[in-house]
Design an enzyme around this catalytic site. Sequence first.
Site, short mmCIF file in Angstrom:
data_model
loop_
_atom_site.label_atom_id
_atom_site.label_comp_id
_atom_site.label_asym_id
_atom_site.label_seq_id
_atom_site.Cartn_x
_atom_site.Cartn_y
_atom_site.Cartn_z
N PHE A 106 0.82 -1.22 0.00
CA PHE A 106 0.00 0.00 0.00
C PHE A 106 0.85 1.27 0.00
O PHE A 106 0.41 2.32 -0.46
CB PHE A 106 -0.96 0.00 1.21
CG PHE A 106 -0.34 0.38 2.52
CD1 PHE A 106 -0.37 1.70 2.97
CD2 PHE A 106 0.26 -0.57 3.34
CE1 PHE A 106 0.18 2.07 4.18
CE2 PHE A 106 0.81 -0.21 4.56
CZ PHE A 106 0.78 1.11 4.99
N LYS A 107 2.06 1.16 0.47
CA LYS A 107 2.90 2.35 0.60
C LYS A 107 3.38 2.89 -0.74
O LYS A 107 3.93 3.99 -0.81
CB LYS A 107 4.07 2.05 1.52
CG LYS A 107 3.58 1.76 2.94
CD LYS A 107 4.66 1.37 3.90
CE LYS A 107 4.04 1.10 5.27
NZ LYS A 107 5.01 0.72 6.29
#
Length: 430
Positions: A106-107
Amino acid sequence: MNFYSLNKKAPNVSFKDAVIKGLAPDKGLYFPESITALEKDFFNHIEYFSNNEIAFEVIKQFVADEIPEKELKEIIAETLSFEFPVVELEENISTLELFHGPTMAFKDVGARFMARCFGYFNKEKTDTQVTVLVATSGDTGGAVASGFLGVEGVDVVILYPSGKVSDVQEKQLTTLGKNIKALEVNGTFDDCQAMVKKAFLDEDLKSYRNLTSANSINVARWLPQMFYFFFAYKQLKSKHKDLVFSVPSGNFGNICAGIMAQQLGLPVKQFIASTNVNDIVPEYLKTGIYSPKPSKQTISNAMDVGDPSNFIRIQEIYKNNDTTLKQHLSSYSFTDKETKEAMVKIKETSNYITDPHGAVGYLGLKEYFKENEGQGVFLETAHPVKFLDVVEPVLGETIEYPQQIKEVIHKEKHAEVISTYSELVSFLKK
């Protein structure tokens, strides 16, 4: 739009300065001066907007005129060059897959957005070198390394705890070369983070290097994480059910971004901070006492955080009113044994493979739904391939490497081992 320090002892700054500084001079995290909810009409017609259009509406008030509209839209288009599908697993439980980007975590969203903001701010001043100094418990390092690779005027130095990130994660942050350097720290993630924070306050060191952060303490890493909560709502709006997000939580930047999305008007009934045995926030919500402690190592290593930086931002959103905070935020912690059992159950009942962090998010929903109702979404924050040492033995299956992983897994690792802050300083001064 200006940003102020949550320690209230530093001057207010623009978005650009908040991004470049990372942390305020008084050690405080930056927070926007105001949050203006989006028009009701936007939510009523959200299914007709593209992801890029949604993201622009969400972020523009925080960037303001620091980046012109045309360039901001280009940054968003480059950031969001992959999908964010919602996958239904059970009647009232779906997962939001956030692992379709280049490092499968997700980063990627925050790191890519921040790197492109830096690229824009630096394009007129290529003689000014900035050093992005970042601590990682796993996925941040790879995402930042990928996002900033080759960005003019930026060096990246990543600190990670030796033996406490997966093999795939380690390869993603130690094999890229160019302007990316990795430091393998003999210690925990908390030790890495403490070194980074100390460096930002070291006036002597800052005379050698212009330091900034790419952890979720940086507003350009944190705020874009609002986007995918809107993307999930767009996909689930037609169900006409109260939305409940369960977020696997370590440093609390991701769930804090979700709560910011709610402040912008996103219709969310409840947020659940699902943690492993590093249960500082679940205990706080039970007792009213916030008590940081040394982190414990678990199979969901990206959440092995004993003093989550972003929880103070959540408290700020709710004006430090614990009663209001508890109305919107629930939090539960789970053991490694419970996490493994959940991974097996999800595979057996839904034929879906979660990584250990996603499994913790699933457990949070199950706990909440014992006494509540709604449409639950847990965030699958990383592809299971990033945690093969956990997933394969638990499920008794071999997982094939996706293309993004094949590109790095056989490359040679390059990292310098350090144990102390003075060794970090020596490295940065070289």
